[in-house]
Write a protein that holds these residues in place. Structure first.
Motif, PDB file in Angstrom:
ATOM      1  N   ALA A  34       0.580  -0.757  -0.319  1.00  0.00           N
ATOM      2  CA  ALA A  34       0.057  -0.261  -0.023  1.00  0.00           C
ATOM      3  C   ALA A  34       0.572   1.421  -0.008  1.00  0.00           C
ATOM      4  CB  ALA A  34      -1.035   0.363   0.688  1.00  0.00           C
ATOM      5  N   ALA A  86      -4.983  -0.354   4.522  1.00  0.00           N
ATOM      6  CA  ALA A  86      -3.995  -0.817   3.870  1.00  0.00           C
ATOM      7  C   ALA A  86      -3.799  -2.109   2.884  1.00  0.00           C
ATOM      8  CB  ALA A  86      -2.379  -1.621   4.178  1.00  0.00           C
ATOM      9  N   LEU A  96      -5.940  -1.397  -1.033  1.00  0.00           N
ATOM     10  CA  LEU A  96      -5.029  -2.581  -2.224  1.00  0.00           C
ATOM     11  C   LEU A  96      -6.261  -3.051  -2.382  1.00  0.00           C
ATOM     12  CD1 LEU A  96      -2.459  -4.341   0.092  1.00  0.00           C
ATOM     13  CD2 LEU A  96      -1.841  -2.492  -2.500  1.00  0.00           C
TER      14      LEU A  96
END
Length: 243
Positions: free
Chosen positions: A189, A223, A227
């Protein structure tokens, strides 16, 4: 396995998803084996004290033996408590009542037992344990059977030590895998943020951290959310076996 009191390398096959389950698996085998050695039914309990001091007393099934062992451990006035301190104790009720614990002997009789023996299980990593057997027969744990119980307790202790160690090792391995999976998602990320904002890794991590505080989420969760919006989704963490 079937244990017959010979072979220093013998181990009991005990499995369980928790410390209590391991102790219950041990006492299930122990009660069956000592009953076989005694030639009559013997009830057993294992009292396991964890490193944080919390006790756990189990048996193959709930009953008067478990209740008696729990009372013994809680009050510190009986053979189980003595065994948890590392000392062997034998109570031969009626023929040779133990004068140290008159209340315990009364509870033993009320529970339908006339003999009891408790042996320490020498463990590691801050654990302590006692294996206690009860019989409705007076003078059951005389020297002959008592010696066999002592030998068996060594096998039981070694088996429980290894089982607890294996469980702890699995927990550490799971923590390492979770940590690596978290690191993979965060690093990826950060790479996305760096590309989008032309910034350093440190700045990208600060952005993730700030968003996690604003959304009251873990940095890993932020994160992974980022993603999931990408074409490739959340990357898998790879674990390479060490040769």
């Amino acid at each position: 396995m079937t244990w017959r009191g010979s072979g220093s390398g013998a181990l009991l096959d005990i499995h369980g998803h928790s410390e209590a389950a391991l102790a219950r698996a041990l006492v299930r085998i122990a009660a069956a084996e000592v009953s076989d050695l005694a030639g009559s039914p013997v009830e057993g309990t294992v009292t396991l004290v964890r490193p944080d001091g919390t006790p756990c007393t189990v048996a193959p099934a709930e009953g008067t033996g478990v209740e008696l062992s729990r009372w013994d451990q809680r009050t510190g006035t009986g053979p189980t408590a003595r065994a948890l301190g590392g000392r062997l104790s034998v109570v031969l009720n009626h023929r040779c009542p133990d004068p140290r614990w008159p209340e315990y002997v009364g509870n033993l009789t009320a529970a339908g037992f006339r003999s009891a023996v408790a042996v320490p299980l020498r463990l590691e990593r801050g654990y302590s344990a006692a294996l206690t057997f009860y019989s409705a027969t007076a003078n059951m744990f005389a020297p002959d059977l008592g010696c066999k119980v002592l030998v068996f307790s060594g096998v039981a202790a070694k088996s429980l030590r290894l089982a607890l160690k294996h469980r702890a090792d699995l927990a550490v391995s799971a923590e390492h895998r979770a940590s690596l999976a978290s690191r993979t998602a965060i690093d990826t990320a950060c790479g996305v943020i760096m590309g989008q904002n032309q910034c350093s890794y440190e700045t990208a991590l600060q952005i993730l951290t700030q968003v996690s505080k604003q959304r009251n989420l873990k940095v890993r969760e932020v994160a992974e959310d980022l993603l999931r919006a990408m074409p490739g989704g959340v990357p898998a963490a790879y674990f390479k076996a060490r040769g």
